[in-house]
Design an enzyme around this catalytic site. Structure first.
Site, PDB file in Angstrom:
ATOM      1  N   CYS A 156       0.826  -1.213   0.000  1.00 15.44           N
ATOM      2  CA  CYS A 156       0.000   0.000   0.000  1.00 15.44           C
ATOM      3  C   CYS A 156       0.860   1.261   0.000  1.00 15.44           C
ATOM      4  O   CYS A 156       0.677   2.147  -0.855  1.00 15.44           O
ATOM      5  CB  CYS A 156      -0.962  -0.018   1.179  1.00 15.44           C
ATOM      6  SG  CYS A 156      -0.184  -0.335   2.785  1.00 15.44           S
ATOM      7  N   PHE A 157       1.800   1.371   0.926  1.00 12.52           N
ATOM      8  CA  PHE A 157       2.684   2.540   0.921  1.00 12.52           C
ATOM      9  C   PHE A 157       3.504   2.634  -0.375  1.00 12.52           C
ATOM     10  O   PHE A 157       3.610   3.715  -0.965  1.00 12.52           O
ATOM     11  CB  PHE A 157       3.634   2.510   2.122  1.00 12.52           C
ATOM     12  CG  PHE A 157       3.025   2.998   3.406  1.00 12.52           C
ATOM     13  CD1 PHE A 157       2.443   4.255   3.497  1.00 12.52           C
ATOM     14  CD2 PHE A 157       3.054   2.210   4.547  1.00 12.52           C
ATOM     15  CE1 PHE A 157       1.897   4.716   4.687  1.00 12.52           C
ATOM     16  CE2 PHE A 157       2.510   2.659   5.743  1.00 12.52           C
ATOM     17  CZ  PHE A 157       1.927   3.911   5.818  1.00 12.52           C
TER      18      PHE A 157
END
Length: 352
Positions: A156-157
């Site tokens: 996600c990051f």
């Protein structure tokens, strides 16, 4: 294949946030049939028992992990599982003739020693690390083919960060030794398990940094940036937990190389992402917010050049469970099957 030639999918790890989001999105996918929802901890119970919002929508009982059963029921398996599980399961699923989309981090890092350093566990076999295709769709989507067996879904990051940085890195418009990444995530990024740091009283009215200089997404980000730059890239990356359920915002800073205005950056980014329907580059002077993408597969990017410091500020936002996990995994499924990339993902962001 399932009924009406739909692709049959199984989800291992169905009782986590990523798994249940896959269910939500795949139930609306015109080319997919969910044939098995799997949980080693809750096998034999109806999925709606743990997720009442699925009552009368998905009535299946949760299956246990049985490779032969999965092979009989499915064509593709999603693995939104904790670290280490996919490294064990994926080879068995591949040997059974299934396609695998891994949403954990087990196949993202190409060097076993890097995985073992950052994840503190044994890496998957190098053969599978080499085979896994890293599915950052807007950058390397052309590498996701119908012949792809093992797909590694980005974190996600890294998704928010890389979509924000890669155009500038590819163009050579920023100093690669000056990159600073300030990343913030909602609490769902920690998963559904019980953690003291995710308790309401700990998170509410609080804002905290965590895993400073030690986050396992650092090597994934640097591996991808180094590939684009064709030289090693090292970054400063700091993560923060904010009191909201969904969303990631990464604010990135870098020294600009050459004479490039804010308008130049906006135009260059729009050209880079031309035709990529899930990346939206904002007009100069406007900034994205996590609410602008909540519940959707969009990544919104804003850019601001500061002539006084010679730095570009890049702001990138995504929904961590959709574009940062389940949505991008389905985007990759579409590419693996030769379907239109946006199929089943035409969700307008939820607002407010």
């Amino acid at each position: 294949m399932g009924v009406n030639n739909k692709v049959r999918v199984a989800i291992v790890g169905s009782t986590g946030y990523g798994g249940v989001e896959l269910i939500r999105l795949l139930l609306a996918h015109p080319n997919v049939e969910i044939t098995s929802v799997i949980s080693s901890s809750s096998a034999g119970t109806p999925i709606a028992a743990g997720f009442p919002h699925l009552t009368e929508i998905l009535t299946d009982q949760l299956d246990g992990i049985d490779i032969d059963m999965i092979a009989q029921k499915a064509d593709v398996v999603f693995l939104p599982t904790p670290a280490g599980v996919a490294a064990e399961l994926a080879p068995k699923l591949l040997d059974a003739g299934l396609k695998v989309i891994d949403i954990s981090g087990d196949f993202r890092l190409k060097l076993p020693e890097s995985y073992e350093t950052w994840y503190k566990r044994k890496a998957a076999e190098e053969t599978y690390l080499a085979e896994a295709v890293y599915g950052l769709c807007e950058v390397w989507g052309d590498e996701v083919q119908e012949t792809t067996r093992l797909l590694s879904n980005p974190g996600c990051f890294p998704t928010a960060t890389l979509l924000g940085l890669i155009p500038a890195v590819a163009a050579g418009w920023i100093d690669l030794d000056s990159i600073i990444i300030d990343a913030k995530s909602g609490v769902s990024g920690a998963g559904r398990g019980l953690h003291l740091s995710a308790h309401y009283a700990e998170v509410n009215e609080n804002f905290s940094a965590y895993k400073v200089n030690k986050h396992q997404h650092i090597p994934e980000i640097e591996q991808a940036l180094s590939r684009v730059a064709d030289r090693p890239v090292v970054t400063t990356f700091t993560t923060h937990l904010v009191p909201m359920t969904r969303g990631i915002m990464t604010t990135m800073y870098a020294k600009v190389v050459g004479e490039h205005s804010e308008a130049d950056f906006v135009e260059m980014y729009r050209q880079y992402y031309e035709g990529r329907k899930f990346v939206r580059v904002r007009n100069a002077g406007t900034w994205p917010a996590t609410k602008h993408v909540s519940g959707s597969n969009y990544c919104d990017i804003g850019l601001c050049y500061d002539a006084r410091t010679g730095r570009i500020t890049i702001i990138s936002v995504i929904d961590n469970i959709v574009k940062g996990a389940a949505g991008q995994a389905i985007q990759n499924l579409n590419l693996m099957m030769g379907w239109e990339e946006t199929t089943g993902l035409h969700f307008t962001p939820v607002y407010p």
